[in-house]
Scaffold this motif. Sequence first.
Motif, PDB file in Angstrom:
ATOM      1  N   TRP A 183      -4.123  -1.417  -5.838  1.00 46.22           N
ATOM      2  CA  TRP A 183      -3.816  -2.635  -6.598  1.00 46.22           C
ATOM      3  C   TRP A 183      -2.704  -3.378  -5.866  1.00 46.22           C
ATOM      4  O   TRP A 183      -1.649  -2.804  -5.588  1.00 46.22           O
ATOM      5  N   THR A 225      -2.245  -2.180 -12.687  1.00 44.98           N
ATOM      6  CA  THR A 225      -3.512  -1.441 -12.651  1.00 44.98           C
ATOM      7  C   THR A 225      -4.536  -2.025 -13.624  1.00 44.98           C
ATOM      8  O   THR A 225      -5.683  -1.584 -13.646  1.00 44.98           O
ATOM      9  N   THR A 252      -9.042  -3.603  -8.344  1.00 42.76           N
ATOM     10  CA  THR A 252      -8.665  -2.841  -7.154  1.00 42.76           C
ATOM     11  C   THR A 252      -9.240  -3.561  -5.937  1.00 42.76           C
ATOM     12  O   THR A 252     -10.277  -4.205  -6.004  1.00 42.76           O
ATOM     13  N   SER A 298      -4.952   3.802  -5.364  1.00 44.53           N
ATOM     14  CA  SER A 298      -5.883   4.460  -6.281  1.00 44.53           C
ATOM     15  C   SER A 298      -5.864   5.960  -5.989  1.00 44.53           C
ATOM     16  O   SER A 298      -5.080   6.438  -5.164  1.00 44.53           O
TER      17      SER A 298
END
Length: 285
Positions: free
Chosen positions: A209, A216, A220, A240
């Motif tokens: 992110w 979050t 992504t 991630s």
Amino acid sequence: MTIQTRTVAKIIEPQRVSDGAGVKLRRSIATATLDYLDPFLLFDHFGSDNPDDYIAGFPMHPHRGIETVTYMHAGVVRHRDSLGHAGSIAAGDVQWMTAGHGILHEEMPQLHGGHLSGFQLWINLPARLKLIRPRYQEFAARQIPEVSRANGVTIRVIAGIVNGVRGAVNEIAADPAYLDVSVPADGVFSQPVPRGHTAFAYVYAGQGWFDAQAGTAGMTVAGPRLVIFADGDAVEIRASQAGVRFLLISGLPLHEPVARYGPFVMNTAEEIQQALADLRNGTFV
Ligand code: FE2
């Protein structure tokens, strides 16, 4: 004064192009989508397991008015130039070439276990430095400082300052940062970036992110993608579960007119004509 963490202004999907004598590249800057990200004129990611995609290389060609930065991740590129430099750069090495008034050079990938990957960035020079004497800097992988943070993040500092550690490359007009950052699963990387400087991340592995405001909850970004940051004082990137690896590059914009013709980047069309005339007349280098 509160520190403002940068949000994401735009995400660019690299375009597949062929350049030189037929080298297949992923290009994110110098395309119809993103012509210029002042002061950055071009950003290419080369990478292939198939030598046919790169072995033809970049035979002898000129540059004027810019700096070209090549950062290798795998494989070997042999080079030589009109300043008399000749040699090879390999995984982890950096070549920082200030073309200034003029340089002719050749960049030829070698067969070395099949895989070749790396990055090339072009940085514009301000009008007052476009015709300076050319300068060539090369740094072997071991000369590039690596910072390891307590949270497992590692940062190779090619240019800029991280945790008080100064990068290998200094005295560049754009006052650039050029960091190769590896963030482990679920880790966070934050780094000051001077307000007013253009900043982007090039995600080449994993995902994370990049928008500090959305966090979050936002989308992504998976590689290969180029993330352009909005203005602010710092960036914050969260990996991630796969971790994330990216280049973080920033520099001072010039806000000057750009006249561009292939490997020449000047301020006016007349200056481009002069570059071509110098090349014809043998007064280029
Ligand atoms: Fe070149």
